[in-house]
Write a protein that holds these residues in place. Sequence first.
Motif, PDB file in Angstrom:
ATOM      1  N   ARG A 278       0.619  -1.273  -0.105  1.00 57.68           N
ATOM      2  CA  ARG A 278      -0.046   0.111  -0.069  1.00 57.68           C
ATOM      3  C   ARG A 278       0.749   1.240   0.024  1.00 57.68           C
ATOM      4  O   ARG A 278       0.852   2.185  -1.051  1.00 57.68           O
ATOM      5  CB  ARG A 278      -1.220   0.011   1.309  1.00 57.68           C
ATOM      6  CG  ARG A 278      -1.883   1.106   1.323  1.00 57.68           C
ATOM      7  CD  ARG A 278      -2.681   1.242   2.414  1.00 57.68           C
ATOM      8  NE  ARG A 278      -3.576  -0.050   2.417  1.00 57.68           N
ATOM      9  CZ  ARG A 278      -4.324  -0.391   3.542  1.00 57.68           C
ATOM     10  NH1 ARG A 278      -4.330   0.224   4.762  1.00 57.68           N
ATOM     11  NH2 ARG A 278      -4.824  -1.595   3.597  1.00 57.68           N
ATOM     12  N   TRP A 279       1.612   1.641   1.128  1.00 49.53           N
ATOM     13  CA  TRP A 279       2.218   2.775   1.196  1.00 49.53           C
ATOM     14  C   TRP A 279       3.550   2.696   0.587  1.00 49.53           C
ATOM     15  O   TRP A 279       4.081   3.870  -0.008  1.00 49.53           O
ATOM     16  CB  TRP A 279       2.573   3.101   2.596  1.00 49.53           C
ATOM     17  CG  TRP A 279       1.087   3.126   3.336  1.00 49.53           C
ATOM     18  CD1 TRP A 279       0.971   2.341   4.451  1.00 49.53           C
ATOM     19  CD2 TRP A 279       0.297   4.065   3.176  1.00 49.53           C
ATOM     20  NE1 TRP A 279      -0.544   2.825   4.894  1.00 49.53           N
ATOM     21  CE2 TRP A 279      -0.888   3.901   4.001  1.00 49.53           C
ATOM     22  CE3 TRP A 279       0.032   5.067   2.030  1.00 49.53           C
ATOM     23  CZ2 TRP A 279      -2.180   4.533   3.932  1.00 49.53           C
ATOM     24  CZ3 TRP A 279      -1.163   5.725   2.089  1.00 49.53           C
ATOM     25  CH2 TRP A 279      -2.454   5.453   3.024  1.00 49.53           C
ATOM     26  N   ALA A 282       2.297   3.771  -2.879  1.00 47.20           N
ATOM     27  CA  ALA A 282       1.958   4.887  -2.844  1.00 47.20           C
ATOM     28  C   ALA A 282       2.965   6.118  -3.023  1.00 47.20           C
ATOM     29  O   ALA A 282       3.040   7.162  -3.909  1.00 47.20           O
ATOM     30  CB  ALA A 282       0.883   5.470  -1.586  1.00 47.20           C
ATOM     31  N   VAL A 386      -3.859   2.060  -3.395  1.00 46.94           N
ATOM     32  CA  VAL A 386      -4.172   2.161  -2.000  1.00 46.94           C
ATOM     33  C   VAL A 386      -5.697   2.047  -1.727  1.00 46.94           C
ATOM     34  O   VAL A 386      -5.609   1.047  -0.775  1.00 46.94           O
ATOM     35  CB  VAL A 386      -3.986   3.805  -1.772  1.00 46.94           C
ATOM     36  CG1 VAL A 386      -4.661   4.379  -0.514  1.00 46.94           C
ATOM     37  CG2 VAL A 386      -2.576   4.311  -1.646  1.00 46.94           C
ATOM     38  N   THR A 389      -5.605  -2.302  -1.921  1.00 46.04           N
ATOM     39  CA  THR A 389      -5.151  -2.780  -0.788  1.00 46.04           C
ATOM     40  C   THR A 389      -6.048  -2.563   0.440  1.00 46.04           C
ATOM     41  O   THR A 389      -5.710  -3.357   1.276  1.00 46.04           O
ATOM     42  CB  THR A 389      -3.711  -2.263  -0.368  1.00 46.04           C
ATOM     43  OG1 THR A 389      -3.532  -0.955  -0.330  1.00 46.04           O
ATOM     44  CG2 THR A 389      -2.711  -2.814  -1.683  1.00 46.04           C
TER      45      THR A 389
END
Length: 397
Positions: A278-279, A282, A386, A389
């Motif tokens: 996710r991050w 991102a 994002v 997920t």
Amino acid sequence: MVKTARAVAPGVVVAVCFLIAAVEGYDIQAFGVAAPRLVPELGLDSSQQGWAASAAMIGLVLGAFAGGWLADRTGRKPVLIASVIGFGLCSIWTALSHDYETLLAARFITGLGFGGAMPNLIAVAAEISRPERRGATVSAMFCGMPAGGAAVALAARLWGEALDWRMIFVAGGVLPLLLVPVIVLLLPETRPAAAPAADRRLLPALFAGGRAVPTLLLWAANILTLVILYLMLNWLPTLVVAKGLPPADGAAASLAFNIVGVAGALALGVVTDRLGHRWTLAAAYAGLAVAILALSRAEGAAAVLTLSAAAGFLVLGAQYALYALAPMLYGPSVRAAGAGAAVGVGRFGSIIGPLLAGELRHAGWAAGQVIDAMAPLAVGAGLAVVVLTMVARLKAD
């Protein structure tokens, strides 16, 4: 991790799959490298050149769906072998082409082989690696593609005018065929035990059980990322020259984009395994948007090379991390089909990207404006990942 039919070290499997990806990457890039000599010899106009360049990508879309679906029923290994033989023979067929129609048919069928191989490489990576190493394994395998593309570009640069365009495709056909015995001997079958037929139907696998939104978001992220990637692969040297720099700097920017992209693929694969998708993704897409905006405004050669390398690091790393994410959405019995659908749909981006740049340039957009247009796509891909997920139930079998 799915047990393979016979004991083969995962490192050996990764090495074999890397070689498959490398010969595929070589052949995908071969058309662009051969085009300056191929096009005048066959008397192609610009429209015919565009269709010949896109034919392999169109075939890849269809091959990815068919290859993934078939592999979940017959096994990864036979489909991989057939795909490698197919694009090897068709590369030689390309070398034998003497008119537009033959060339178009050869490149389209070559693309079917490309498409059949890609989802199975993803599935094999998922099935021979531990869940905590899946991202790094997929990235390591697919680093073969830019490595193969760089190899054909380097060969063309070293041989220069002495290199016959037909020999580029002959080599691109012979190398996969030489690899076939290696695949037969060293690549194990990783397909899990057969599941009930109802569990292996493609549409329910993609859209039932709460997977509809994640599937669509994964497709969107793949499309947007591949628009950026293939626009850069096909147009970066031209856009650099349009900014007033010499052709040598355009070629250097393309080389930096590809070579540093390999490092990005490996690095993001490791980071996603440790920190999650996710991050990490991102941040990668946000950094890509910044690098794109900075590249559009760069003037000197040093800045252009640095920012081209940064863009390659981030976009290739993000794309291969998406490949690793795909198998986590689907169960083992439909893993190749699910990955194939993501590859196939995503490849529409590889067709759109070069066409988009051409249309924007034709409409009078400056080089910097064309590069700027990719920044919102990077942001959109990041947002899609994002949300994906957050809503997906990721499988770590």
